[in-house]
Design an enzyme around this catalytic site. Structure first.
Site, PDB file in Angstrom:
ATOM      1  N   ASP A   1      26.282  42.641  42.759  1.00  0.00           N
ATOM      2  CA  ASP A   1      27.549  42.453  43.449  1.00  0.00           C
ATOM      3  C   ASP A   1      28.665  42.507  42.417  1.00  0.00           C
ATOM      4  OD1 ASP A   1      29.333  42.029  45.501  1.00  0.00           O
ATOM      5  OD2 ASP A   1      28.629  40.022  45.997  1.00  0.00           O
ATOM      6  N   GLY A   2      29.835  42.902  42.851  1.00  0.00           N
ATOM      7  CA  GLY A   2      30.977  43.013  41.954  1.00  0.00           C
ATOM      8  C   GLY A   2      31.829  41.757  41.972  1.00  0.00           C
TER       9      GLY A   2
ATOM     10  N   ASP B   1      36.061  40.194  41.106  1.00  0.00           N
ATOM     11  CA  ASP B   1      37.472  40.534  40.957  1.00  0.00           C
ATOM     12  C   ASP B   1      37.909  40.424  39.503  1.00  0.00           C
ATOM     13  OD1 ASP B   1      37.926  40.995  43.709  1.00  0.00           O
ATOM     14  OD2 ASP B   1      38.084  38.848  44.045  1.00  0.00           O
TER      15      ASP B   1
ATOM     16  N   LYS C   1      35.100  35.871  42.545  1.00  0.00           N
ATOM     17  CA  LYS C   1      34.712  36.800  43.606  1.00  0.00           C
ATOM     18  C   LYS C   1      35.409  36.307  44.848  1.00  0.00           C
ATOM     19  CE  LYS C   1      30.702  37.881  44.784  1.00  0.00           C
ATOM     20  NZ  LYS C   1      31.243  39.096  45.303  1.00  0.00           N
TER      21      LYS C   1
ATOM     22  N   GLY D   1      37.921  38.632  47.152  1.00  0.00           N
ATOM     23  CA  GLY D   1      38.675  39.454  48.061  1.00  0.00           C
ATOM     24  C   GLY D   1      38.031  39.995  49.314  1.00  0.00           C
TER      25      GLY D   1
ATOM     26  N   GLU E   1      27.116  37.936  51.367  1.00  0.00           N
ATOM     27  CA  GLU E   1      26.889  38.029  49.926  1.00  0.00           C
ATOM     28  C   GLU E   1      26.073  36.845  49.422  1.00  0.00           C
ATOM     29  OE1 GLU E   1      30.902  38.348  48.552  1.00  0.00           O
ATOM     30  OE2 GLU E   1      30.877  40.534  48.644  1.00  0.00           O
TER      31      GLU E   1
ATOM     32  N   LYS F   1      37.983  44.511  34.716  1.00  0.00           N
ATOM     33  CA  LYS F   1      37.882  43.186  35.350  1.00  0.00           C
ATOM     34  C   LYS F   1      37.896  42.051  34.325  1.00  0.00           C
ATOM     35  CE  LYS F   1      37.202  45.095  39.382  1.00  0.00           C
ATOM     36  NZ  LYS F   1      38.102  45.003  40.487  1.00  0.00           N
TER      37      LYS F   1
END
Length: 121
Positions: free
Chosen positions: A15-16, A18, A28, A30, A37, A55
């Site tokens: 997972d990414g 912010d 995380k 947004g 998630e 980031k």
């Protein structure tokens, strides 16, 4: 996304984020699919949070809110509890609903509070 109700475990979940800082604290917020998630991350044997150099920052910045997914019946209670935990935070309920028809509450800070004492309490 496939129907996640058909699986009970994942080998790995990516997972990414912010933003992340030099201490590997990450924000995380947004996207607004927090329950999904969190479920996928909990199902995974290994969770990898991804962020490229765009980031990275020395210290987490408050240009993004911290976002909490809340069931609609608990939104006022959740906001009251968040104000108790984070008196300097300003909460705002987002318009719209999540995939699970929950609400998202943004918590905006001028400066992030120290989190370690909250985690330990």
């Amino acid at each position: 996304m496939n129907d996640i109700s058909t699986v009970s475990a994942l080998d790995i979940y990516f997972d990414g984020c912010d933003q992340f800082d030099r201490n590997l604290n990450a924000l995380k917020s947004g996207s607004g699919i927090h329950t999904t998630e969190k479920l996928l991350a909990s199902m995974a044997s290994q969770f990898v949070l991804v962020g490229d150099e765009s980031k990275y920052i020395d210290t987490l910045q408050t240009k993004y809110p911290v976002v909490i997914e809340v069931i609609p019946d608990a939104v006022h209670f959740a906001q009251a509890q968040l104000h108790k935990m984070f008196p300097s935070g300003k909460t705002q309920v987002r318009e719209g609903k999540t995939r699970y028809t929950n609400l998202l509450v943004d918590i905006w800070f001028d400066e992030f509070p120290e989190l370690l004492p909250l985690i330990l309490s």
